[in-house]
Design an enzyme around this catalytic site. Structure first.
Site, PDB file in Angstrom:
ATOM      1  N   LYS A 173       0.904  -1.334   0.008  1.00 37.36           N
ATOM      2  CA  LYS A 173      -0.169   0.011   0.109  1.00 37.36           C
ATOM      3  C   LYS A 173       0.900   1.225  -0.077  1.00 37.36           C
ATOM      4  CE  LYS A 173      -2.122   2.739   2.974  1.00 37.36           C
ATOM      5  NZ  LYS A 173      -1.884   4.088   2.433  1.00 37.36           N
ATOM      6  N   GLY A 226       6.920   5.786   8.516  1.00 33.69           N
ATOM      7  CA  GLY A 226       5.810   6.752   8.767  1.00 33.69           C
ATOM      8  C   GLY A 226       5.769   7.200   9.966  1.00 33.69           C
ATOM      9  N   SER A 227       4.598   7.579  10.776  1.00 35.09           N
ATOM     10  CA  SER A 227       4.492   8.415  12.124  1.00 35.09           C
ATOM     11  C   SER A 227       4.547   7.534  13.305  1.00 35.09           C
ATOM     12  CB  SER A 227       3.224   9.065  11.892  1.00 35.09           C
ATOM     13  OG  SER A 227       2.159   8.283  12.215  1.00 35.09           O
ATOM     14  N   GLY A 231       3.091   3.754  14.223  1.00 35.75           N
ATOM     15  CA  GLY A 231       3.852   2.660  14.451  1.00 35.75           C
ATOM     16  C   GLY A 231       3.297   2.148  15.560  1.00 35.75           C
ATOM     17  N   GLU A 246      10.016   2.302  10.808  1.00 32.19           N
ATOM     18  CA  GLU A 246      11.133   3.274  10.797  1.00 32.19           C
ATOM     19  C   GLU A 246       9.959   4.617  10.852  1.00 32.19           C
ATOM     20  OE1 GLU A 246      12.419   6.492  10.360  1.00 32.19           O
ATOM     21  OE2 GLU A 246      12.734   6.063   8.099  1.00 32.19           O
ATOM     22  N   CYS A 280      12.730  11.768   7.039  1.00 32.66           N
ATOM     23  CA  CYS A 280      13.028  11.395   8.457  1.00 32.66           C
ATOM     24  C   CYS A 280      14.434  11.560   8.989  1.00 32.66           C
ATOM     25  CB  CYS A 280      12.783   9.715   8.644  1.00 32.66           C
ATOM     26  SG  CYS A 280      11.249   9.496   7.763  1.00 32.66           S
ATOM     27  N   GLU A 377       9.170  16.562  15.655  1.00 30.87           N
ATOM     28  CA  GLU A 377       9.284  16.446  14.236  1.00 30.87           C
ATOM     29  C   GLU A 377       8.347  17.264  13.509  1.00 30.87           C
ATOM     30  OE1 GLU A 377       8.298  12.761  12.141  1.00 30.87           O
ATOM     31  OE2 GLU A 377      10.310  12.986  11.162  1.00 30.87           O
TER      32      GLU A 377
END
Ligand code: UN1
Length: 485
Positions: A173, A226-227, A231, A246, A280, A377
Site C-alpha cells: 500500500k 511513517g509516523s 507505528g 521506521e 525522516c 518532528e
C-alpha cells in the site's frame, strides 16, 4: 483525468468499493489522477492471490528470483528520467533529488538481486560427534508493505526488493499522497516478469486499507515507514506478526569550535532544506559551540537567502513545495509556536508567495533544548540553532529527544568524533557529513521512538526472512545434547 487501478492477482482491477480519490501536484494544487479507494474486500482478494502464489515463488531458486530483480534494475535504469519526472509532479521534490530517489531504487534492487546468490545462513560445529548444525533462510510468508510519500519509489523498493529475493509474496500500500509513484513501480515489477500474485498493490487511506492490512490474520509480516502514532498502532494491532518500523526523527548536526565551518554550512543547508525538510533524516537541529555560533548563523542566513522556491521541474529551483496544505499549516503552526516560546526568528517563517504548498526556509536561533520546536518532528524546512559550551553538553542536548534516527558531528578532533560515535543515541552517526544520504547497502533505522528496526543492506534480508536452525545427526544413534547420558 485518468483513473488508475489496483494490481491484484496479476491484473489491473477496480476496487469493490467503487470509490476513488485524487492525488494532487503539490506545486500547482491540481489533481493528477484518480485512484482506487480500496476496501477490506479488495484486500481479501489480494491476500488470497498472494497466498496462492507463495509456495511456487518460495520454491523458485533464489538465483532465479534474482534474474527478475536484475531485469527490474534494467527497466528502472531505462525509465529513470520519466519516473523522476512523475515523482516531481506527484511528490514535489526537485528533479535532481527525484532522480536520486530512483537511483536508490536501482541500487537496492541490484544489491538484493546479488543476494540471490548469497542469502547466507551460518554453519557451526556441533557439541556432539557426527552431527551437522547450520541455519538457512526461509521467507516470512505474505507480507504487508506500507510506505510514505517522501521517498515514494525508494522506500517501497527498500522493502519490496528484499521481500522478493527472500521469497515472500506481498501486499503493498503506497501512501495515498503518492499512489501514482507506487503504481509506476509495480508496472515495472510486472513487466520484469514477476508471476501473478507475487506483488499486489492496493491504493487508499491508512484507515480504510492500511488498518485491515495490519490486522489481517494471513499477513505474517508488516514493514512500515511513517509516523510514531501509526507505528504504535501497528505494535498494538499486528499481534505476533514480524514487524519493522521506521518512525521519524529530530536529527541534529553538532558543530564544534574546531569545525570547518564552510563544510558544516553545506551540510546544514543540505540536511535542513533538502527535500524541503521532508526526510525522516532531515537536520532540524544545529547544536553549535558558542564560540562559532554567531559567525555560523550569519553564514547560514546569507546562503539561505539565495535559495529559490519553485516547482521541482524547473532547473533553478532549490526548494520544492511541501506535500499538501496541512503540511504548510503544520509548519506554520510550529513557526508561530517557536516565536511564542521565545526563539529568535532569523530568517523565513512564512508560506511562499507563489501558488502551491510552499514554505520559506526558516532559521531559528536562541533555541533552548526543551522548546517544542527543538523536540517535535516538524517535517518541513525549519532549523533550530542551539548553543552549547562543550562536547558533553552537545551530546546531552543531541540525546535529549524521544527520537534516535540520524545524527552528525562536524569536527577535526578525533576524540570529539569518537565521543559522538559512541555516545549519540541514534541508528546513524555521520562525521563531517550531513544527516541525510544513507547508502542502501548499510542498515537504516533508529533507536528510541524511531522504532528500533533496521532495513536495507543485510538488515533488509533479516527483516524479510526467518533464520531456521537445522540439526542433522548422522551418528545413527540417539545423541542427547547438554551432556545427558
Ligand atoms: C526517510 O526520510 O525516511 O538517508 C528516508 C536519506 C535517504 C533516505 C531517507 N537516503 O536521507
Amino acid at each position: 483525468m485518468k483513473t488508475y487501478k489496483n494490481f491484484i492477482d496479476g491484473k489491473w482491477t477496480s476496487s469493490c468499493s467503487k470509490k476513488t480519490f485524487c492525488s494532487l501536484n503539490p506545486a500547482t494544487e491540481r489533481p493528477i489522477g484518480s485512484f482506487q479507494d480500496s476496501s477490506k474486500e479488495d484486500l481479501d482478494l489480494a491476500v488470497t492471490s498472494a497466498e496462492e502464489a507463495l509456495s511456487s515463488w518460495t520454491d523458485t531458486p533464489a538465483p532465479k528470483r534474482a534474474e527478475i530483480l536484475f531485469k527490474i534494475v534494467e527497466l528502472l535504469k531505462k525509465d529513470k528520467e520519466r519516473l523522476a519526472k512523475i515523482e516531481v509532479i506527484e511528490m514535489g521534490k526537485v528533479y535532481k533529488e527525484a532522480a536520486g530517489d530512483i537511483q536508490e531504487a536501482i541500487d537496492i534492487f541490484e544489491y538484493m538481486a546479488g543476494e540471490g546468490r548469497r542469502l547466507f545462513g551460518h554453519t557451526t560445529p556441533s557439541e556432539l560427534k557426527n552431527k551437522f548444525n547450520a541455519t538457512i533462510r526461509i521467507p516470512v510468508g505474505v507480507v504487508g508493505i506500507i510506505t510514505p510519500w517522501n521517498f515514494p519509489i525508494a522506500i517501497p523498493s527498500w522493502k519490496l526488493a528484499p521481500a522478493l529475493i527472500c521469497g515472500n509474496t506481498i501486499i503493498f500500500k503506497p501512501s495515498s499522497y503518492t499512489p501514482l509513484c507506487g503504481i509506476e513501480l509495480i508496472k515495472i515489477l510486472n513487466e520484469a516478469g514477476l508471476p501473478k500474485g507475487v506483488v499486489n498493490l492496493l491504493t487508499g487511506s491508512g484507515e480504510r486499507i492500511g488498518n485491515p492490512i495490519i490486522k489481517h490474520p494471513k499477513i505474517k509480516g508488516i514493514s512500515f515507514t511513517g509516523s510514531v502514532e501509526t507505528g504504535k498502532f501497528i505494535r498494538k494491532n499486528a499481534e505476533l506478526k514480524k514487524v519493522g518500523l521506521e518512525l521519524g526523527g529530530k536529527n541534529a548536526i553538532i558543530i564544534m569550535e574546531d569545525a570547518n565551518l564552510d563544510l558544516a554550512l553545506e551540510g546544514v543547508l543540505w540536511g535542513a532544506f533538502g527535500t524541503t525538510g521532508q526526510r525522516c533524516t532531515a537536520a532540524s537541529r544545529v547544536i553549535i559551540h558558542e564560540k562559532v555560533a554567531k559567525t555560523f548563523e550569519k553564514m547560514l542566513v546569507n546562503k539561505t537567502k539565495k535559495l529559490k522556491l519553485g516547482s521541482g521541474i524547473m532547473h533553478n529551483t532549490d526548494i520544492g513545495p511541501l506535500i499538501n496544505k496541512s503540511a504548510v499549516e503544520k509548519v506554520d503552526y510550529y513557526v508561530n509556536l517557536g516565536i511564542n516560546e521565545g526563539a529568535k526568528l532569523l530568517y523565513g517563517g512564512k508560506p511562499g508567495k507563489i501558488k502551491g504548498f510552499f514554505y520559506c526556509p526558516t532559521i531559528f536561533s536562541n533555541v533552548k533544548p526543551d522548546m517544542r520546536i527543538a523536540q517535535e518532528e516538524i517535517f518541513g524546512p525549519v532549523v533550530s540553532i542551539i548553543k552549547i559550551k562543550d562536547i558533553n553538553e552537545a551530546i546531552n542536548v543531541c540525546n535529549n529527544i524521544k527520537y534516535g534516527l540520524s545524527s552528525s558531528i562536524y569536527t577535526e578532533n578525533m576524540a570529539y568524533a569518537f565521543k559522538a560515535i559512541n555516545k549519540i543515541e541514534a541508528g546513524i552517526t555521520y562525521v563531517n557529513a550531513s544527516t541525510i544520504g544513507a547508502e542502501i547497502h548499510l542498515p537504516f533505522g533508529g533507536v528510541k521512538k524511531t522504532g528500533s528496526s533496521r532495513e536495507a543492506g543485510w538488515a533488509g534480508i533479516e527483516e524479510f526472512s526467518e533464520e531456521k536452525t537445522i540439526y542433522i545427526d548422522y551418528s545413527g544413534k540417539l545423541q542427547k545434547a547438554q551432556g545427558i547420558e
